[in-house]
Design an enzyme around this catalytic site. Structure first.
Site, PDB file in Angstrom:
ATOM      1  N   HIS A   1      14.882 -11.344  45.167  1.00  0.00           N
ATOM      2  CA  HIS A   1      15.990 -12.180  44.689  1.00  0.00           C
ATOM      3  C   HIS A   1      16.292 -11.773  43.254  1.00  0.00           C
ATOM      4  CE1 HIS A   1      15.347 -15.942  47.474  1.00  0.00           C
ATOM      5  NE2 HIS A   1      16.444 -15.307  47.838  1.00  0.00           N
TER       6      HIS A   1
ATOM      7  N   ARG B   1      18.750 -10.029  50.371  1.00  0.00           N
ATOM      8  CA  ARG B   1      19.157 -11.299  50.970  1.00  0.00           C
ATOM      9  C   ARG B   1      20.693 -11.433  50.981  1.00  0.00           C
ATOM     10  NH1 ARG B   1      14.557 -14.946  50.774  1.00  0.00           N
ATOM     11  NH2 ARG B   1      12.776 -13.616  51.210  1.00  0.00           N
TER      12      ARG B   1
ATOM     13  N   ASP C   1       9.682 -24.026  52.571  1.00  0.00           N
ATOM     14  CA  ASP C   1      10.182 -23.392  51.345  1.00  0.00           C
ATOM     15  C   ASP C   1      11.222 -24.245  50.618  1.00  0.00           C
ATOM     16  OD1 ASP C   1       8.819 -20.969  50.933  1.00  0.00           O
ATOM     17  OD2 ASP C   1      10.061 -19.885  52.385  1.00  0.00           O
TER      18      ASP C   1
ATOM     19  N   CYS D   1      12.944 -20.668  40.679  1.00  0.00           N
ATOM     20  CA  CYS D   1      13.219 -20.894  42.108  1.00  0.00           C
ATOM     21  C   CYS D   1      13.253 -22.378  42.441  1.00  0.00           C
ATOM     22  CB  CYS D   1      12.137 -20.258  42.980  1.00  0.00           C
ATOM     23  SG  CYS D   1      11.870 -18.523  42.728  1.00  0.00           S
TER      24      CYS D   1
ATOM     25  N   ARG E   1      14.572 -20.520  57.163  1.00  0.00           N
ATOM     26  CA  ARG E   1      15.070 -21.332  56.047  1.00  0.00           C
ATOM     27  C   ARG E   1      16.464 -21.907  56.319  1.00  0.00           C
ATOM     28  NH1 ARG E   1      14.089 -19.347  50.078  1.00  0.00           N
ATOM     29  NH2 ARG E   1      14.324 -21.591  49.824  1.00  0.00           N
TER      30      ARG E   1
HETATM   31  N1  ARG Z   1       9.471 -17.995  50.246  1.00  0.00           N
HETATM   32  C1  ARG Z   1      10.765 -18.061  49.680  1.00  0.00           C
HETATM   33  C2  ARG Z   1      11.620 -16.944  50.232  1.00  0.00           C
HETATM   34  O1  ARG Z   1      11.135 -15.858  50.380  1.00  0.00           O
HETATM   35  C3  ARG Z   1      10.706 -17.984  48.200  1.00  0.00           C
HETATM   36  C4  ARG Z   1      12.006 -18.230  47.519  1.00  0.00           C
HETATM   37  C5  ARG Z   1      11.939 -18.098  46.044  1.00  0.00           C
HETATM   38  N2  ARG Z   1      13.151 -18.453  45.446  1.00  0.00           N
HETATM   39  C6  ARG Z   1      13.811 -17.786  44.503  1.00  0.00           C
HETATM   40  N3  ARG Z   1      14.845 -18.340  43.942  1.00  0.00           N
HETATM   41  N4  ARG Z   1      13.468 -16.567  44.194  1.00  0.00           N
HETATM   42  O2  ARG Z   1      12.762 -17.129  50.529  1.00  0.00           O
END
Ligand code: ARG
Length: 293
Positions: free
Chosen positions: A187, A158, A87, A281, A112
């Site tokens: 997000h 998150r 990612d 992103c 991540r």
């Molecule tokens: N697969 C990544 C996650 O879920 C995607 C992140 C996308 N980034 C963003 N800025 N929305 O963390």
């Protein structure tokens, strides 16, 4: 029966040299090529590890995004992709930078976590002198969006409210806390985009009732996205104050932006969408506000 002809896209939607505007101040962005991109785990509802991903197509689409940003007169910096961090192309999540101060992310998911270290190393090597590793969970510009004199910050999936307080302390801007409630918009940058110092666009149903009221009070003239445009990541847009780079499929939102005086610039990132990401992103803004570096 013949299929009806596809509706022609409006003239403004075509990318021409007229999208280059020497009057718009140049911005500095950090990107990372999707060299090791994959969907190997599922940490948001868009990710399905059983669905194949075409990395070559992802690289092509990403290169096109980088070319568009350069074509608009912006400076694109690159960080190296690392194996085992599929990612990493989503650089927006790695840090938040205000006036040369860098708050490096602390990721919610262990898959991540290694990206934070990569960002910390990149910023240090790039000569940023104030680089801080976050103690609280925050996913950078995924959830912390600098909007003129303040930071709009989300919690819910998150980034934590404690991280909002940490961001305010370290980045020196007041933070407005918002709450996301729909897991598809996990997000903040999937549900809200900053257009310029005063204006934003967002999708109200992604937020709690209290946050909707707050956004309405702060931004009475915001552009409100429709569900169909939000669902194709139309709000995952990069604005330089005049041009708004957004998914080509968000046609309704492009019309709204055009009517409001912005220049929509289409890009297509269907491969990266399989990971739950769009143009914003992939772009981390490096705000040094004139000072070094
Ligand atoms: N697969 C990544 C996650 O879920 C995607 C992140 C996308 N980034 C963003 N800025 N929305 O963390």
């Amino acid at each position: 029966m013949n299929a009806p002809p596809a509706a022609a896209a409006p003239a403004y939607w075509h990318r021409t040299s007229s999208t280059t505007s020497p009057g718009t101040p140049s911005r500095r962005y950090l990107l990372c090529p999707p060299e090791h991109f994959a969907v190997e785990y599922a940490i948001n509802p868009w990710m399905d590890p059983t669905r194949p991903v075409d990395r070559t197509a992802a690289l092509r689409q990403w290169a096109d995004l980088a070319a568009v940003l350069r074509g608009l007169g912006h400076r694109v910096e690159l960080m190296d992709a690392e194996p085992g961090l599929p990612d990493m192309v989503f650089t927006a999540n790695g840090a938040t930078v205000v006036a040369g101060r860098v708050l490096v992310a602390r990721f919610r998911h262990p898959q991540r976590a290694g990206e934070a270290e990569a960002h910390q190393r990149w910023f240090t090597a790039a000569g940023f002198r104030q680089v801080r590793n976050a103690l609280e969970v925050n996913e950078g510009e995924g959830d912390l969006l600098v909007a003129g004199p303040r930071i709009l910050a989300a919690s819910g999936f998150r980034t934590t409210p404690a991280a909002h307080r940490e961001a305010q302390r370290i980045l020196g801007l007041p933070v407005v806390t918002l709450r996301l409630t729909d897991p598809r918009y996990y997000h903040l940058d999937t549900a809200l985009a900053v257009l310029d110092q005063e204006r934003i666009m967002y999708y109200p149903p992604a937020f709690s009732p209290d946050s909707r009221r707050l956004l309405h009070r702060l931004y009475p003239d915001a552009i409100l996205a429709h569900g169909a445009d939000a669902a194709v990541f139309g709000l995952n847009a990069v604005s330089d104050g005049r041009h708004v780079v957004l998914p080509a499929t968000a046609q309704g939102l492009a019309d709204q932006l055009h009517a409001a005086g912005y220049q929509p610039v289409p890009v297509a990132l269907p491969e990266l969408r399989k990971a739950g990401g769009g143009p914003k992103c992939c772009v981390l803004e490096l705000r040094s506000d004139g000072g070094p570096p």
